[in-house]
Write a protein that holds these residues in place. Structure first.
Motif, PDB file in Angstrom:
ATOM      1  N   SER A 112      -0.157  11.808 -26.384  1.00  0.00           N
ATOM      2  CA  SER A 112       0.957  11.297 -27.189  1.00  0.00           C
ATOM      3  C   SER A 112       0.927   9.770 -27.258  1.00  0.00           C
ATOM      4  O   SER A 112       1.155   9.183 -28.320  1.00  0.00           O
ATOM      5  CB  SER A 112       2.299  11.738 -26.594  1.00  0.00           C
ATOM      6  N   ARG A 162      -1.650   7.771 -26.934  1.00  0.00           N
ATOM      7  CA  ARG A 162      -2.765   7.359 -27.794  1.00  0.00           C
ATOM      8  C   ARG A 162      -2.384   7.511 -29.271  1.00  0.00           C
ATOM      9  O   ARG A 162      -2.687   6.653 -30.097  1.00  0.00           O
ATOM     10  CB  ARG A 162      -3.978   8.226 -27.444  1.00  0.00           C
ATOM     11  N   ALA A 163      -1.695   8.616 -29.577  1.00  0.00           N
ATOM     12  CA  ALA A 163      -1.268   8.847 -30.965  1.00  0.00           C
ATOM     13  C   ALA A 163      -0.267   7.778 -31.411  1.00  0.00           C
ATOM     14  O   ALA A 163      -0.351   7.269 -32.527  1.00  0.00           O
ATOM     15  CB  ALA A 163      -0.671  10.248 -31.115  1.00  0.00           C
ATOM     16  N   VAL A 164       0.666   7.437 -30.527  1.00  0.00           N
ATOM     17  CA  VAL A 164       1.658   6.399 -30.863  1.00  0.00           C
ATOM     18  C   VAL A 164       0.952   5.059 -31.069  1.00  0.00           C
ATOM     19  O   VAL A 164       1.245   4.335 -32.022  1.00  0.00           O
ATOM     20  CB  VAL A 164       2.735   6.277 -29.755  1.00  0.00           C
ATOM     21  N   GLN A 216      -2.158   4.464 -31.953  1.00  0.00           N
ATOM     22  CA  GLN A 216      -2.939   4.457 -33.199  1.00  0.00           C
ATOM     23  C   GLN A 216      -2.034   4.479 -34.434  1.00  0.00           C
ATOM     24  O   GLN A 216      -2.324   3.825 -35.432  1.00  0.00           O
ATOM     25  CB  GLN A 216      -3.888   5.659 -33.220  1.00  0.00           C
ATOM     26  N   ALA A 217      -0.944   5.230 -34.352  1.00  0.00           N
ATOM     27  CA  ALA A 217      -0.049   5.343 -35.517  1.00  0.00           C
ATOM     28  C   ALA A 217       0.669   4.027 -35.812  1.00  0.00           C
ATOM     29  O   ALA A 217       1.155   3.824 -36.917  1.00  0.00           O
ATOM     30  CB  ALA A 217       0.972   6.461 -35.298  1.00  0.00           C
ATOM     31  N   ARG A 277      -1.103  -0.503 -37.676  1.00  0.00           N
ATOM     32  CA  ARG A 277      -0.771  -1.442 -38.740  1.00  0.00           C
ATOM     33  C   ARG A 277      -0.010  -2.655 -38.201  1.00  0.00           C
ATOM     34  O   ARG A 277      -0.036  -3.728 -38.806  1.00  0.00           O
ATOM     35  CB  ARG A 277       0.095  -0.697 -39.762  1.00  0.00           C
ATOM     36  N   ASP A 324      -3.097  -4.036 -34.829  1.00  0.00           N
ATOM     37  CA  ASP A 324      -4.543  -4.184 -34.976  1.00  0.00           C
ATOM     38  C   ASP A 324      -4.831  -5.411 -35.863  1.00  0.00           C
ATOM     39  O   ASP A 324      -4.345  -5.483 -36.995  1.00  0.00           O
ATOM     40  CB  ASP A 324      -5.110  -2.902 -35.626  1.00  0.00           C
ATOM     41  N   ASP A 369       9.148  -1.507 -42.442  1.00  0.00           N
ATOM     42  CA  ASP A 369       8.058  -0.543 -42.223  1.00  0.00           C
ATOM     43  C   ASP A 369       7.908  -0.246 -40.734  1.00  0.00           C
ATOM     44  O   ASP A 369       7.719   0.906 -40.331  1.00  0.00           O
ATOM     45  CB  ASP A 369       6.729  -1.095 -42.762  1.00  0.00           C
ATOM     46  N   ALA A 381      10.773   1.986 -39.565  1.00  0.00           N
ATOM     47  CA  ALA A 381      10.610   3.363 -40.050  1.00  0.00           C
ATOM     48  C   ALA A 381       9.545   4.099 -39.243  1.00  0.00           C
ATOM     49  O   ALA A 381       9.708   5.279 -38.895  1.00  0.00           O
ATOM     50  CB  ALA A 381      10.259   3.357 -41.541  1.00  0.00           C
ATOM     51  N   ALA A 382       8.457   3.398 -38.915  1.00  0.00           N
ATOM     52  CA  ALA A 382       7.380   4.020 -38.135  1.00  0.00           C
ATOM     53  C   ALA A 382       7.888   4.389 -36.750  1.00  0.00           C
ATOM     54  O   ALA A 382       7.685   5.517 -36.276  1.00  0.00           O
ATOM     55  CB  ALA A 382       6.186   3.059 -38.036  1.00  0.00           C
ATOM     56  N   LEU A 430      10.356   7.351 -36.794  1.00  0.00           N
ATOM     57  CA  LEU A 430       9.687   8.636 -37.009  1.00  0.00           C
ATOM     58  C   LEU A 430       8.948   9.090 -35.749  1.00  0.00           C
ATOM     59  O   LEU A 430       9.007  10.266 -35.355  1.00  0.00           O
ATOM     60  CB  LEU A 430       8.720   8.510 -38.190  1.00  0.00           C
ATOM     61  N   LEU A 431       8.257   8.164 -35.096  1.00  0.00           N
ATOM     62  CA  LEU A 431       7.501   8.517 -33.896  1.00  0.00           C
ATOM     63  C   LEU A 431       8.443   8.914 -32.743  1.00  0.00           C
ATOM     64  O   LEU A 431       8.166   9.865 -32.012  1.00  0.00           O
ATOM     65  CB  LEU A 431       6.589   7.347 -33.476  1.00  0.00           C
ATOM     66  N   GLY A 445       9.578  12.298 -33.184  1.00  0.00           N
ATOM     67  CA  GLY A 445       8.509  13.217 -32.814  1.00  0.00           C
ATOM     68  C   GLY A 445       8.371  13.409 -31.306  1.00  0.00           C
ATOM     69  O   GLY A 445       7.906  14.445 -30.842  1.00  0.00           O
ATOM     70  N   VAL A 477      11.073   6.739 -47.795  1.00  0.00           N
ATOM     71  CA  VAL A 477      10.834   5.933 -46.594  1.00  0.00           C
ATOM     72  C   VAL A 477       9.974   6.720 -45.600  1.00  0.00           C
ATOM     73  O   VAL A 477       9.021   6.190 -45.020  1.00  0.00           O
ATOM     74  CB  VAL A 477      12.176   5.501 -45.945  1.00  0.00           C
ATOM     75  N   ALA A 500       6.205   5.859 -44.238  1.00  0.00           N
ATOM     76  CA  ALA A 500       5.925   5.767 -42.793  1.00  0.00           C
ATOM     77  C   ALA A 500       4.751   6.678 -42.411  1.00  0.00           C
ATOM     78  O   ALA A 500       3.884   6.285 -41.634  1.00  0.00           O
ATOM     79  CB  ALA A 500       7.172   6.113 -41.991  1.00  0.00           C
ATOM     80  N   GLN A 550       1.474   5.097 -43.712  1.00  0.00           N
ATOM     81  CA  GLN A 550       1.042   3.944 -42.912  1.00  0.00           C
ATOM     82  C   GLN A 550       0.602   4.375 -41.507  1.00  0.00           C
ATOM     83  O   GLN A 550      -0.364   3.844 -40.960  1.00  0.00           O
ATOM     84  CB  GLN A 550       2.165   2.916 -42.824  1.00  0.00           C
ATOM     85  N   ALA A 551       1.323   5.345 -40.930  1.00  0.00           N
ATOM     86  CA  ALA A 551       1.002   5.783 -39.566  1.00  0.00           C
ATOM     87  C   ALA A 551      -0.344   6.501 -39.495  1.00  0.00           C
ATOM     88  O   ALA A 551      -0.939   6.611 -38.430  1.00  0.00           O
ATOM     89  CB  ALA A 551       2.112   6.676 -39.021  1.00  0.00           C
ATOM     90  N   ARG A 559      -5.215   4.716 -40.036  1.00  0.00           N
ATOM     91  CA  ARG A 559      -6.478   4.783 -39.301  1.00  0.00           C
ATOM     92  C   ARG A 559      -7.436   5.818 -39.900  1.00  0.00           C
ATOM     93  O   ARG A 559      -8.651   5.724 -39.732  1.00  0.00           O
ATOM     94  CB  ARG A 559      -6.165   5.166 -37.861  1.00  0.00           C
ATOM     95  N   ALA A 597      -3.727  14.911 -33.336  1.00  0.00           N
ATOM     96  CA  ALA A 597      -2.607  14.443 -32.509  1.00  0.00           C
ATOM     97  C   ALA A 597      -1.617  13.638 -33.343  1.00  0.00           C
ATOM     98  O   ALA A 597      -0.390  13.777 -33.196  1.00  0.00           O
ATOM     99  CB  ALA A 597      -3.129  13.601 -31.340  1.00  0.00           C
ATOM    100  N   LEU A 621       2.284  14.854 -34.113  1.00  0.00           N
ATOM    101  CA  LEU A 621       3.420  14.009 -33.723  1.00  0.00           C
ATOM    102  C   LEU A 621       4.303  13.687 -34.932  1.00  0.00           C
ATOM    103  O   LEU A 621       5.534  13.761 -34.855  1.00  0.00           O
ATOM    104  CB  LEU A 621       2.891  12.722 -33.072  1.00  0.00           C
ATOM    105  N   ARG A 639       6.291  16.734 -36.010  1.00  0.00           N
ATOM    106  CA  ARG A 639       7.433  16.936 -35.112  1.00  0.00           C
ATOM    107  C   ARG A 639       8.566  15.986 -35.467  1.00  0.00           C
ATOM    108  O   ARG A 639       9.746  16.341 -35.367  1.00  0.00           O
ATOM    109  CB  ARG A 639       7.009  16.710 -33.655  1.00  0.00           C
ATOM    110  N   GLY A 640       8.211  14.772 -35.871  1.00  0.00           N
ATOM    111  CA  GLY A 640       9.217  13.791 -36.264  1.00  0.00           C
ATOM    112  C   GLY A 640       9.922  14.150 -37.557  1.00  0.00           C
ATOM    113  O   GLY A 640      11.057  13.738 -37.795  1.00  0.00           O
TER     114      GLY A 640
END
Lengths: 195, 195
Positions: free
Chosen positions: A153, A155-157, A159-160, A163, A166, A181, A184-185, A188-189, A192, B152, B156, B159-160, B163, B184, B188, B191-192
């Motif tokens: 989880s 790692r997913a957060v 990478q997600a 933006r 990185d 943005d 919102a990301a 959403l995470l 999740g 929105v 999200a 953008q998420a 990658r 993954a 995630l 689920r969100g």
């Protein structure tokens, strides 16, 4: 001789950063660093055996500044996991933005170094992901989050939200939509992750 | 003269792609395109008034190929919103990976063009985000998803998952972890979105 006596690795790395800023990563040499410190290049080589080792160390130092600041948030048990995750991601975004915005030349220099120092960058990402894993695992333990595998989880957060940290996305950090943005990301995470 | 009589915009764009592949984006000229088609450069200019217009059109055509293929999934009412979202993201990742892997020179060429054609790329991203918005809105309507603003949420999600579709990350698409990372991320995010 006073200069050589007090010559520490940290002083060499500071001087290296200054030399890199001034000459750019392509032209900076160990001789430039020694000259900036008023010592012989042999003195520098006593601390860093090769130019490559010096470049790696200065890159690591730059990356570590970020992970050390974030480590405090990851380990702060006074904040619940959700607040910590939000604060951690916001602090990462702010730190990266500041590095890119306040001193673009140095940021560009370190981007060149980071592209060379694949190992140092991978270690840095692992360290940040471990911090995130700790937050997710704490959230699971307190019943706030649900995750079959906090490491996956985290790692997913990470990478997600690429933006927003990185360096390849640095050009997007100053757009008018960037903050919305980011919110919102993260919203959403977090949805999740919630139990 | 047969060649000029049947000269369509599509034929010019096909030839342009071939010329770009052969000469690279820096060197390709309208004269090269005309020569490849066996027509005068005036005939090409009748369809595309400037070299810039031709470069924009060929970039748009390349981008449109992806969005058209994905549009079918976004509009497929026979699949529920969750399946559609998964399929759409997987199809996008597969398409981008294939473009990058099957023909790296052409992919590099279009990456250079895309960096020039900021407007065409922004339109392309808007179109893809609209397709995603449609899926999210359908999910909300069917009670599968919850979102205060499907636009929105779609932005999200797009953008998420950057990658797995943004060309700046093409170097990471072939790593051994790429598929697991993609799964993954999608898990995630779904689920969100779930109600």
């Amino acid at each position: 001789m006073a200069a050589t006596e007090t010559l520490t690795a940290e002083r060499i790395l500071e001087a290296t950063e200054e030399v890199l800023r001034r000459h750019g990563p392509a032209k900076a040499t160990v001789v430039d660093v020694a000259r900036a410190l008023g010592v012989s290049h042999g003195s520098v080589y006593r601390h860093f055996r090769t130019k490559a080792a010096l470049r790696e160390a200065v890159t690591k130092r730059w990356l570590d500044r970020t992970s050390e600041a974030l480590g405090g948030i990851a380990g702060d048990a006074s904040r619940d996991a959700e607040t910590r995750l939000r604060d951690w991601l916001a602090a990462l975004f702010t730190a990266k933005r500041r590095k890119a915005g306040d001193d673009p030349e140095l940021f560009a220099t370190y981007s060149v170094l980071a592209a060379e120092q694949v190992g140092a960058v991978a270690e840095h990402i692992d360290e940040l992901t471990e911090q995130l894993t700790r937050i997710v695992a704490d959230g699971v333990a307190s019943g706030l989050f649900r995750s079959d595998d906090p490491g996956v989880s985290a790692r997913a957060v990470f990478q997600a939200t690429g933006r927003f940290h990185d360096p390849v996305h640095a050009g997007e950090w100053d757009t008018p939509e960037a903050d919305a943005d980011f919110e919102a990301a993260v919203d959403l995470l977090l949805r999740g992750l919630r139990a």
